[in-house]
Design a protein around this motif. Structure first.
Motif, PDB file in Angstrom:
ATOM      1  N   GLN A  50       0.812  -1.221   0.000  1.00 10.99           N
ATOM      2  CA  GLN A  50       0.000   0.000   0.000  1.00 10.99           C
ATOM      3  C   GLN A  50       0.843   1.267   0.000  1.00 10.99           C
ATOM      4  O   GLN A  50       0.339   2.349  -0.282  1.00 10.99           O
ATOM      5  N   CYS A  94     -10.586   0.053   3.968  1.00  9.51           N
ATOM      6  CA  CYS A  94      -9.182  -0.063   3.583  1.00  9.51           C
ATOM      7  C   CYS A  94      -8.654   1.329   3.279  1.00  9.51           C
ATOM      8  O   CYS A  94      -9.338   2.123   2.642  1.00  9.51           O
ATOM      9  N   LEU A  95      -7.434   1.608   3.747  1.00  9.38           N
ATOM     10  CA  LEU A  95      -6.873   2.936   3.503  1.00  9.38           C
ATOM     11  C   LEU A  95      -6.626   3.190   2.017  1.00  9.38           C
ATOM     12  O   LEU A  95      -6.474   4.338   1.607  1.00  9.38           O
ATOM     13  N   HIS A 136      -6.973  -9.453   6.470  1.00 12.48           N
ATOM     14  CA  HIS A 136      -7.099  -8.396   5.461  1.00 12.48           C
ATOM     15  C   HIS A 136      -5.709  -7.921   5.018  1.00 12.48           C
ATOM     16  O   HIS A 136      -5.452  -7.762   3.824  1.00 12.48           O
ATOM     17  N   GLU A 137      -4.810  -7.721   5.994  1.00 11.76           N
ATOM     18  CA  GLU A 137      -3.467  -7.217   5.654  1.00 11.76           C
ATOM     19  C   GLU A 137      -2.645  -8.276   4.918  1.00 11.76           C
ATOM     20  O   GLU A 137      -1.916  -7.947   3.974  1.00 11.76           O
ATOM     21  N   HIS A 140      -3.353  -8.325   1.327  1.00 13.33           N
ATOM     22  CA  HIS A 140      -2.649  -7.290   0.558  1.00 13.33           C
ATOM     23  C   HIS A 140      -1.319  -7.820   0.016  1.00 13.33           C
ATOM     24  O   HIS A 140      -0.891  -7.444  -1.069  1.00 13.33           O
TER      25      HIS A 140
HETATM   26 NI    NI Z   1      -6.469  -2.644   3.260  1.00 15.66          NI
END
Ligand code: NI
Length: 172
Positions: A50, A94-95, A136-137, A140
Motif C-alpha cells: 500500500q 481499507c486505507l 485483510h493485511e 494485501h
Molecule cells: Ni487494506
C-alpha cells in the motif's frame, strides 16, 4: 516519515509481495514509517504494497478504545497457519479505498506466524477484529483487496467511485 498510501486501482496493489529474508535497518525504518502512516490516517492496519513496497511486511494495531494502551505489531512474512471453521462477518474498509465499506466474511479465529522486527519467530492466535484485520493485511501481500470478496457488480461500483476520486485528486 509519513508515506503516501496508494489508492485503488493501482497495479502495485495487485502484485504478490516477496518474502523478506534479512530484516535490514531500511526495512525496520519502513515498518516505523508504516506505523506512523497508519496511525495518522487513521487506520488499524497497513501492508507494505500500500506504500508501494512489494515486501511481505504488515503493521497493525486494533486497539481502538480511547485510553487503552496501543499495541503496535510489526509482522514480516506473516502467515495464517490455521483457521477456524467458524466464520465472522465484519464491515471492512481499507486505507487504499477511503470511505468505502462492505461486509466481508472470514474465519473467526486464526493462528498466525511471523517474524518480528528483531527477526524473532512469533506465533499468536487472533480473534475478533484482530483476526479480520490480520487476514485483510495478509491478503494485501497476495495482491488481494477486500472488494475482491464482493459480487462483481458491487466491486465494479466501488472501483468506479475510486477512479472518479483519483481523477478529482489529480486535478486538485
Ligand atoms: Ni487494506
Amino acid at each position: 516519515m509519513k508515506r503516501n498510501i496508494l489508492l485503488h486501482p493501482d497495479p502495485r496493489l495487485k502484485k504478490v509481495a516477496k518474502p523478506v529474508d534479512d530484516i535490514s535497518d531500511d526495512l525496520r525504518a519502513l515498518a516505523d514509517d508504516m506505523l506512523k502512516t497508519m496511525y495518522e490516517a487513521p487506520g488499524i492496519g497497513l501492508a507494505a504494497p500500500q506504500v508501494g513496497i512489494l515486501d511481505r511486511l504488515i503493521v497493525l494495531d486494533c486497539v481502538k478504545e480511547e485510553g487503552e494502551t496501543p499495541r503496535p505489531l510489526v509482522m514480516f512474512n506473516p502467515q495464517v497457519v490455521a483457521a477456524s471453521d467458524d466464520l465472522n462477518t465484519y464491515e471492512e474498509g481499507c486505507l487504499s479505498l477511503p470511505d468505502l465499506y462492505a461486509d466481508v466474511t472470514r474465519p473467526r479465529v486464526v493462528d498466525v506466524t511471523w517474524m518480528d522486527r528483531d527477526g524473532k519467530a512469533k506465533q499468536e492466535t487472533f480473534d475478533g477484529l484482530w483476526a479480520t484485520c490480520v487476514q485483510h493485511e495478509i491478503d494485501h501481500l497476495n495482491g488481494k483487496l477486500f472488494i475482491d470478496y464482493l459480487k462483481p457488480l458491487k466491486r465494479q461500483m466501488m472501483t468506479r467511485k475510486m477512479v472518479k476520486l483519483k481523477r478529482e485528486l489529480a486535478r486538485a
